[in-house]
Design a protein around this motif. Structure first.
Motif, short mmCIF file in Angstrom:
data_model
loop_
_atom_site.label_atom_id
_atom_site.label_comp_id
_atom_site.label_asym_id
_atom_site.label_seq_id
_atom_site.Cartn_x
_atom_site.Cartn_y
_atom_site.Cartn_z
N GLY A 510 0.83 -1.30 0.04
CA GLY A 510 0.11 -0.11 -0.10
C GLY A 510 0.74 1.19 0.14
N ILE A 511 1.78 1.48 0.97
CA ILE A 511 2.86 2.47 0.85
C ILE A 511 3.49 2.87 -0.42
CG2 ILE A 511 4.96 3.40 1.88
CD1 ILE A 511 4.04 1.87 4.37
N ILE A 512 3.76 1.79 -1.11
CA ILE A 512 4.65 1.97 -2.34
C ILE A 512 3.39 2.26 -3.47
CG2 ILE A 512 5.86 0.65 -4.46
CD1 ILE A 512 7.37 1.34 -1.86
N LYS A 513 2.17 1.91 -3.40
CA LYS A 513 1.12 2.15 -4.26
C LYS A 513 0.68 3.63 -4.16
CE LYS A 513 -2.39 1.50 -7.04
NZ LYS A 513 -2.27 1.32 -8.58
N ASN A 514 0.91 4.03 -2.97
CA ASN A 514 0.43 5.46 -2.56
C ASN A 514 1.40 6.32 -3.09
OD1 ASN A 514 -1.48 7.05 -1.40
ND2 ASN A 514 -0.47 7.42 0.34
N HIS A 515 2.63 5.83 -3.20
CA HIS A 515 3.67 6.94 -3.61
C HIS A 515 3.71 6.86 -5.34
CE1 HIS A 515 5.05 6.95 0.59
NE2 HIS A 515 5.80 7.77 0.25
N ASN A 516 2.40 6.43 -5.68
CA ASN A 516 2.59 6.14 -7.33
C ASN A 516 3.67 5.12 -7.64
OD1 ASN A 516 0.42 8.00 -7.52
ND2 ASN A 516 1.95 9.80 -7.40
N GLY A 517 3.97 4.55 -7.07
CA GLY A 517 4.94 3.23 -7.37
C GLY A 517 4.23 1.92 -7.62
N PHE A 518 4.70 0.77 -7.63
CA PHE A 518 4.39 -0.64 -7.67
C PHE A 518 5.44 -1.47 -7.07
CE2 PHE A 518 5.76 -0.16 -11.76
CZ PHE A 518 6.31 -1.52 -12.11
N ILE A 519 5.13 -2.76 -6.75
CA ILE A 519 5.69 -3.70 -6.17
C ILE A 519 5.63 -5.15 -6.65
CG2 ILE A 519 4.37 -3.92 -4.08
CD1 ILE A 519 7.00 -4.43 -2.32
N LYS A 520 6.63 -5.85 -7.15
CA LYS A 520 6.39 -7.33 -7.70
C LYS A 520 7.33 -8.12 -6.85
CE LYS A 520 6.58 -7.64 -12.22
NZ LYS A 520 7.26 -7.35 -13.53
N VAL A 521 6.53 -9.41 -7.02
CA VAL A 521 7.56 -10.36 -6.25
C VAL A 521 7.76 -11.65 -7.27
CG1 VAL A 521 5.17 -11.37 -5.65
CG2 VAL A 521 7.51 -12.15 -4.30
#
Length: 675
Positions: A510-521
């Motif tokens: 959520g934090i990364i998404k809220n910084h207009n970014g994204f996270i992958k695994v």
């Protein structure tokens, strides 16, 4: 004796004055001779009649043959060994561009244009030499079109040659048309972006296009005229039933299944199939199109996951907001009691414990809010290399069994983030990696400047551009597909009861998404795990945080407190009055506007809750701004600094404070605005 033949009669008269008075002993001989003469006359007469009849039949047959030659599509020549035309038959003399009566005596290689003459000479020589038929083709350009011919030269008796010439323009035109059509279809197949494979009725591969080789790896020489089974076991039965349709003459499209490549990689495909039949209309095989939809499936899964996380995040944010309001009331009352209790009083220590519990509760809701995409706290341009190096060193000091390897790109672009939240994300990643390596291992940290295009960012609804990538890789036990698909779900954990909340990675997401970014695994059992974070760059310069001292700052100004929760109004009012402020409390947005309309001249600051029923904080702000353009407002919310609050700060609000807040935090924010 029968009538004497006139020729015999003249001969006997020459020897005997009276032919009938010849010696008696010659009478028998003379009679035989006479019979022979008479029979000879009969035979001659019969022969003459026969020859007369044969001549008539021959002339008739010749006339019929000439008629046939006139309608026959071919031209017939009888040539001598030099190529001179001895005879000519045929009705298509216009093809030779010469009158029929002028053909006899000409050389056949002089009739076409000169360039073709040499071909005829060579063909005549080859026919005489081989004593076998020789074929050749040539073309003559007319005024309107080009005519094509086929010449066949056959050896005859006396070193003569029969030449048969046929106009094959229509056939050539049809062949060219067919060739062009086949070429068009060939190009369609060759340049088709999707793999295409043609099977005969026995399942033998008779054709593959270049896209098949590109996607699956097999070259034509490896699989043509062979059977290829590259359907994974679990998909065979369903596909076999589908292909039975083709055998019944039914086509289909859009059937989703899987195929393995030459390297053993399983890819998702969308299969379409059509029947192809022979000239008699019988089923001869099938044409199969295999569209690679692996990337499409991945993007769809990521989009579905993003939508699911957004929905769960909205719910989590609402829960966290309400919980923060409760914590604010608890924190406020504890602070009030602490202000009245000396440190040596019996309940002082209990009240400090309450504050500590509130702090821990606030940390839990902070993680929920981070997951819920409900905003950032305080963002500023940040050097991620510095952030990664600092908190990884701190983590490394507490986990000696983990070897940390840092590969940080020089000159990494700055990103606009809340450093505290990003540190929380990184710490969650480090802890997750440590727990995946119970016997120790290696942790690899990479930073890199990258450019991402629209295709990659489509599932995340982000804009193409420059990003900074952080990759955190461990050498731990890894995850299977089931765990990997749920790793960011809130409250999902593989740990024992009491050893994890299941919020660490979900809040990181959520934090990364809220910084207009994204996270992958990316992870496989036994092969470790890599978390990759992408954050958009900032065009602003880097800045440093200056921490404020943790103390209470008193004041004497008048503050309007606007909130819909009576518990918060009561505790906040008591706290502010305790440290010297004059406080006017308004329950809800509409009452707050009415109070400000009457008393705005004596109000120095408005503490405004963002989320209220009826008239929310944004609408209250508009009314207050109209009443007094220089109004000073401190926004407060159980949510973190979201886009709505951020917009109000840009429009002129002086500050933001997150619930639950301590008296120290609140007093510092107030003095920052008023001073």
């Amino acid at each position: 004796m029968q009538k004497m033949h006139s020729l015999l009669k003249r001969q006997l008269k020459h020897y005997f004055k009276n032919p009938y008075s010849a010696a008696g002993d010659l009478s028998g001989f003379i009679e035989d001779v006479n019979k022979a003469y008479l029979q000879s006359d009969d035979d001659r007469n019969m022969l003459e009649r026969s020859l007369d009849l044969s001549s008539k039949e021959l002339l008739q047959a010749n006339a019929e043959l000439n008629s046939i030659f006139q309608v026959f599509p071919d031209l017939f020549f009888r040539l001598d060994h030099t190529g001179a035309i001895l005879d000519f038959k045929g009705g298509r003399t216009m093809d030779l561009y010469i009158q029929p009566e002028r053909l006899i005596g000409k050389y056949i290689y002089d009739i076409p244009i000169k360039e073709i003459g040499k071909k005829f000479q060579e063909a005549i020589e080859e026919t005489l030499k081989s004593n076998a038929m020789v074929s050749m083709e040539y073309s003559i350009k007319g005024e309107k079109l080009e005519n094509h011919y086929e010449a066949r030269l056959l050896p005859a008796s006396d070193r003569q040659i029969i030449a048969v010439i046929r106009n094959i323009t229509k056939r050539k035109t049809a062949e060219e048309t067919l060739k062009e059509s086949e070429e068009r279809y060939r190009q369609v197949l060759e340049f088709a972006p999707d793999p295409i494979v043609v099977y005969d009725h026995k399942g033998i591969i008779t054709y593959i296009n270049p896209a098949f080789t590109r996607v699956f790896g097999w070259k034509p020489e490896e699989i043509l005229f062979k059977k290829l089974d590259h359907v994974p076991e679990k998909y065979r039965q369903a596909e076999r039933l589908k292909l039975e349709q083709v055998k019944r003459g039914e086509s289909f499209s859009g059937f989703e299944t899987c195929r393995s490549t030459k390297d053993g990689v399983i890819i998702h495909i969308s299969m379409s199939a059509a029947v192809w039949r022979d000239h008699d209309g019988h089923w001869a095989g099938s044409v199969i199109t295999l569209r690679d939809i692996t990337e499409q499936k991945r993007l769809g899964q990521e989009l579905n996951h993003a939508q699911k996380m957004k929905a769960i995040g909205t719910l989590a944010g609402g829960i966290a907001h309400d919980f923060n309001n409760l914590l604010t009331g608890i924190q406020g009352n504890a602070s009030l009691m602490l202000l009245d209790f000396a440190e040596d009083r019996i309940h002082h220590e209990n009240l400090k414990h309450i504050e500590e519990y509130v702090k821990r509760g606030a940390e839990l809701t902070r993680q929920l809010l981070g997951f819920s995409l409900s905003g950032k706290y305080e963002v500023r341009p940040t050097d991620l290399n510095e952030l990664v190096e600092k908190n990884s060193k701190m983590f490394g000091r507490t986990r000696k069994e983990i070897t940390i390897h840092r590969y940080l790109q020089n000159g990494v672009w700055p990103v606009e983030v809340d450093p505290g939240q990003i540190e929380q994300v990184l710490l969650n990643m480090y802890v997750n990696a440590w727990q995946a390596m119970p016997d120790g291992g290696d942790l690899y940290l990479h930073t890199e400047n990258v450019f991402l295009d629209e295709k990659m960012l489509k599932p995340y609804e982000l804009k193409a551009g420059r990003y900074v990538r952080i990759a955190i890789t461990d050498t731990g036990i890894g995850m299977d597909e089931t765990v990997r698909s749920r790793v960011f779900d809130p409250f999902f954990t593989t740990k024992e009861m009491g050893k994890g909340t299941g919020l660490g990675l979900s809040s990181a997401y959520g934090i990364i998404k809220n910084h207009n970014g994204f996270i992958k695994v990316d992870s496989e059992p036994g092969k470790g795990t890599t978390f990759t974070i992408y954050l958009p760059i900032s065009e602003k310069g880097l800045s440093k945080e200056v921490p404020l001292p943790a103390q209470i700052f008193p004041g004497q100004e008048t503050i309007l407190l606007v909130d819909d929760e009576e518990m918060i109004l009561g505790t906040a009012q008591s706290l502010l009055e305790k440290i010297g402020y004059q406080v006017i409390a308004a329950k809800g947005g509409r009452e707050g506007v009415d109070v400000y309309k009457e008393q705005n001249k004596k109000i120095d600051l408005v503490i405004l809750d963002m989320i209220m029923p009826g008239m929310g904080g944004a609408e209250v702000y508009k009314h207050l701004k109209k009443l007094r353009p220089d109004v000073k407002i401190l926004l407060a919310s159980g949510y973190s600094l979201n886009s709505q609050a951020f917009q109000l700060l840009k429009k002129g609000c002086q500050g933001f404070i997150q619930k639950p807040f301590t008296i120290q935090n609140l007093s510092q924010k107030i003095r920052e605005i008023l001073d």
